[in-house]
Design an enzyme around this catalytic site. Structure first.
Site, PDB file in Angstrom:
ATOM      1  N   GLN A  97      -5.626  30.588 -23.491  1.00 42.57           N
ATOM      2  CA  GLN A  97      -4.672  31.568 -24.006  1.00 42.57           C
ATOM      3  C   GLN A  97      -3.715  32.065 -22.929  1.00 42.57           C
ATOM      4  O   GLN A  97      -2.922  32.969 -23.170  1.00 42.57           O
ATOM      5  CB  GLN A  97      -5.429  32.751 -24.611  1.00 42.57           C
ATOM      6  CG  GLN A  97      -6.272  32.382 -25.814  1.00 42.57           C
ATOM      7  CD  GLN A  97      -7.121  33.535 -26.323  1.00 42.57           C
ATOM      8  OE1 GLN A  97      -7.149  34.617 -25.746  1.00 42.57           O
ATOM      9  NE2 GLN A  97      -7.843  33.297 -27.407  1.00 42.57           N
ATOM     10  N   HIS A 162      -8.308  35.994 -23.459  1.00 39.65           N
ATOM     11  CA  HIS A 162      -8.288  37.465 -23.463  1.00 39.65           C
ATOM     12  C   HIS A 162      -7.604  38.046 -22.224  1.00 39.65           C
ATOM     13  O   HIS A 162      -8.221  38.713 -21.390  1.00 39.65           O
ATOM     14  CB  HIS A 162      -9.707  38.021 -23.586  1.00 39.65           C
ATOM     15  CG  HIS A 162     -10.348  37.728 -24.892  1.00 39.65           C
ATOM     16  ND1 HIS A 162     -11.498  38.360 -25.327  1.00 39.65           N
ATOM     17  CD2 HIS A 162     -10.027  36.858 -25.881  1.00 39.65           C
ATOM     18  CE1 HIS A 162     -11.837  37.885 -26.513  1.00 39.65           C
ATOM     19  NE2 HIS A 162     -10.953  36.974 -26.869  1.00 39.65           N
ATOM     20  N   GLU A 256      -8.262  46.133 -34.610  1.00 38.18           N
ATOM     21  CA  GLU A 256      -7.998  47.576 -34.595  1.00 38.18           C
ATOM     22  C   GLU A 256      -6.544  47.903 -34.299  1.00 38.18           C
ATOM     23  O   GLU A 256      -5.856  47.182 -33.570  1.00 38.18           O
ATOM     24  CB  GLU A 256      -8.853  48.253 -33.518  1.00 38.18           C
ATOM     25  CG  GLU A 256     -10.341  48.155 -33.725  1.00 38.18           C
ATOM     26  CD  GLU A 256     -11.141  48.788 -32.602  1.00 38.18           C
ATOM     27  OE1 GLU A 256     -12.372  48.891 -32.739  1.00 38.18           O
ATOM     28  OE2 GLU A 256     -10.535  49.190 -31.572  1.00 38.18           O
ATOM     29  N   TYR A 266     -12.562  53.315 -26.045  1.00 35.86           N
ATOM     30  CA  TYR A 266     -12.361  52.723 -27.360  1.00 35.86           C
ATOM     31  C   TYR A 266     -13.486  51.779 -27.776  1.00 35.86           C
ATOM     32  O   TYR A 266     -13.373  51.087 -28.778  1.00 35.86           O
ATOM     33  CB  TYR A 266     -10.971  52.075 -27.428  1.00 35.86           C
ATOM     34  CG  TYR A 266      -9.924  53.162 -27.454  1.00 35.86           C
ATOM     35  CD1 TYR A 266      -9.419  53.655 -28.643  1.00 35.86           C
ATOM     36  CD2 TYR A 266      -9.523  53.786 -26.270  1.00 35.86           C
ATOM     37  CE1 TYR A 266      -8.527  54.708 -28.674  1.00 35.86           C
ATOM     38  CE2 TYR A 266      -8.632  54.843 -26.285  1.00 35.86           C
ATOM     39  CZ  TYR A 266      -8.131  55.300 -27.500  1.00 35.86           C
ATOM     40  OH  TYR A 266      -7.261  56.368 -27.517  1.00 35.86           O
ATOM     41  N   TYR A 277     -18.951  36.036 -32.964  1.00 32.13           N
ATOM     42  CA  TYR A 277     -18.576  34.822 -33.697  1.00 32.13           C
ATOM     43  C   TYR A 277     -19.774  34.105 -34.308  1.00 32.13           C
ATOM     44  O   TYR A 277     -19.641  33.409 -35.313  1.00 32.13           O
ATOM     45  CB  TYR A 277     -17.796  33.875 -32.780  1.00 32.13           C
ATOM     46  CG  TYR A 277     -16.433  34.415 -32.415  1.00 32.13           C
ATOM     47  CD1 TYR A 277     -15.450  34.565 -33.384  1.00 32.13           C
ATOM     48  CD2 TYR A 277     -16.140  34.802 -31.115  1.00 32.13           C
ATOM     49  CE1 TYR A 277     -14.200  35.080 -33.064  1.00 32.13           C
ATOM     50  CE2 TYR A 277     -14.893  35.310 -30.786  1.00 32.13           C
ATOM     51  CZ  TYR A 277     -13.917  35.444 -31.764  1.00 32.13           C
ATOM     52  OH  TYR A 277     -12.681  35.956 -31.446  1.00 32.13           O
TER      53      TYR A 277
END
Length: 385
Positions: A97, A162, A256, A266, A277
């Site tokens: 990513q 991430h 979220e 959070y 997963y």
């Protein structure tokens, strides 16, 4: 022929008020008219030929800077024409990513020509989220004086996921940067000595911003504004309240939208509204806990929200103050009706079509969407009768 038939059936269903579920298998087509809950809009292809566009920023003259994840920065003219790759971009790690991710203009860009980019960069020990800055040359042909401002240490050798990597500026001119917990080491998000899984608040030169909640706490990084985040890929300032809103991927559910409060936790990976997963519980297996901020909205099953922005233009009066999210899986555009900092309703638009990475309003009052494709596009939403 099949595509044309499917498109006609989709439009017929929309005209009959059956909603976008009937269009789940139809791609987003150029010059398509769609009826939404608050009026009709037309979808057009503004620009094509991009490779995984990820972030974008409008210049004062209406042109647009767009990042491509493999490591290129492009200038998009007002007619949608792409420039060659702009030299001077920092070296990126374009794997998983990672790559060249967000881009933002300095609040005083008109005089300084300073831009900021966020990327996955190589460092001792592996790869990390990196914030860099540069000056865009007067002829907009190159970046000059490129330098790193902050590395979200420590670097990590395992995983290429991430990174977070959204940039936003607060009304006070401070820079906010989101960082992911890098997927393979979830507890990073709760470690205040670690910059992973956080939203950081910085001065323009990368130093910790004055007034940060952990500025004088021993053992805590002074750049941290909030913590307990998984993969925050959206940051947007609410024009009605000046609050900072964060958009975050969950795992298997638990996506979220959060209202950020200085120093708040959070929850990731202690609590989540989703599961891992493999179906196993995350952390305590609970959705909430004392001392953990509750999201404004969450989704299970997941919608995989990436970028997001508030709409304040004049072309769509019925969308004023709405928060738009670009969704990857299932793909589509999420419109959230806001009452101050409360989410009071949602609408799924162009749902089940093309993976959307970012959505942003243009200076012309229209809405622009980056598609997450190797033959990536910038779509434009325009009012339709």
């Amino acid at each position: 022929m099949l595509r044309a038939t499917r498109r006609l059936a989709c439009l017929a269903a929309l005209g009959a008020g059956l909603g976008l579920a009937a269009c789940a298998s139809a791609p987003v087509s150029a010059q398509e008219t769609v009826r939404s809950e608050r009026g009709a809009f037309r979808v057009s292809e503004f620009a094509t030929g991009l490779d995984r566009p990820w972030g974008a920023a409008f210049l004062p003259d209406g042109r647009m800077l767009v990042t491509e994840r493999p490591g290129r920065l492009r200038l998009v003219a007002r007619d949608g024409k792409l420039s060659p790759a702009i030299p001077g971009v920092p070296e990126v790690v374009a794997a998983g990513q990672g790559g060249l991710l967000d881009v933002a203009l300095a609040p005083d860009f008109a005089t300084t020509r300073q831009i900021y980019v966020c990327l996955a960069g190589a460092a001792e020990g592996g790869v990390l989220t990196r914030l860099a800055t540069a000056t865009l040359s007067p002829d907009m042909s190159r970046l000059e004086g490129t330098r790193t401002l902050l590395d979200a240490a420590p670097a990590q050798s395992s995983g290429r996921n991430h990174y977070g990597c959204r940039i936003a500026f607060g009304r006070d001119g401070k820079l906010f940067l989101s960082t992911g917990e890098r997927f393979t080491n979830k507890p990073r998000a709760q470690d205040l000595a670690d910059l992973g899984g956080k939203v950081l608040r910085l001065e323009r030169d990368g130093r910790p911003a004055g007034g940060n909640p952990f500025l004088n706490r021993p053992g805590a990084r002074p750049e941290i504004f909030t913590y307990g985040h998984r993969n925050p890929q959206g940051l947007a300032v609410n024009p009605a309240t000046r609050s900072l809103i964060e958009i975050e991927f969950g795992a298997k559910g638990g996506d979220e939208v959060n209202l950020l409060r200085a120093g708040a936790n959070y929850g990731w990976p202690l609590v989540s509204h989703g599961t891992d997963y493999d179906g196993s519980p995350i952390g305590t297996g609970r959705a909430s806990a004392p001392g953990i901020e509750e999201p404004l909205r969450h989704w299970t099953p997941a919608i995989s929200p990436s970028g997001g922005n508030f709409y304040a233009g004049g072309a769509f009066p019925a969308w004023q103050g709405n928060l738009f999210l670009a969704a990857l899986n299932p793909p589509g555009l999420m419109r959230l009706t806001m009452d101050g900092d409360r989410v009071v309703a949602e609408e799924r638009m162009l749902w089940g079509r093309t993976r959307f990475r970012q959505v942003l309003p243009g200076p012309d009052g229209l809405l622009y969407i980056l598609t997450d494709e190797t033959r990536g596009r910038i779509l434009r939403l325009e009012p339709a009768p």
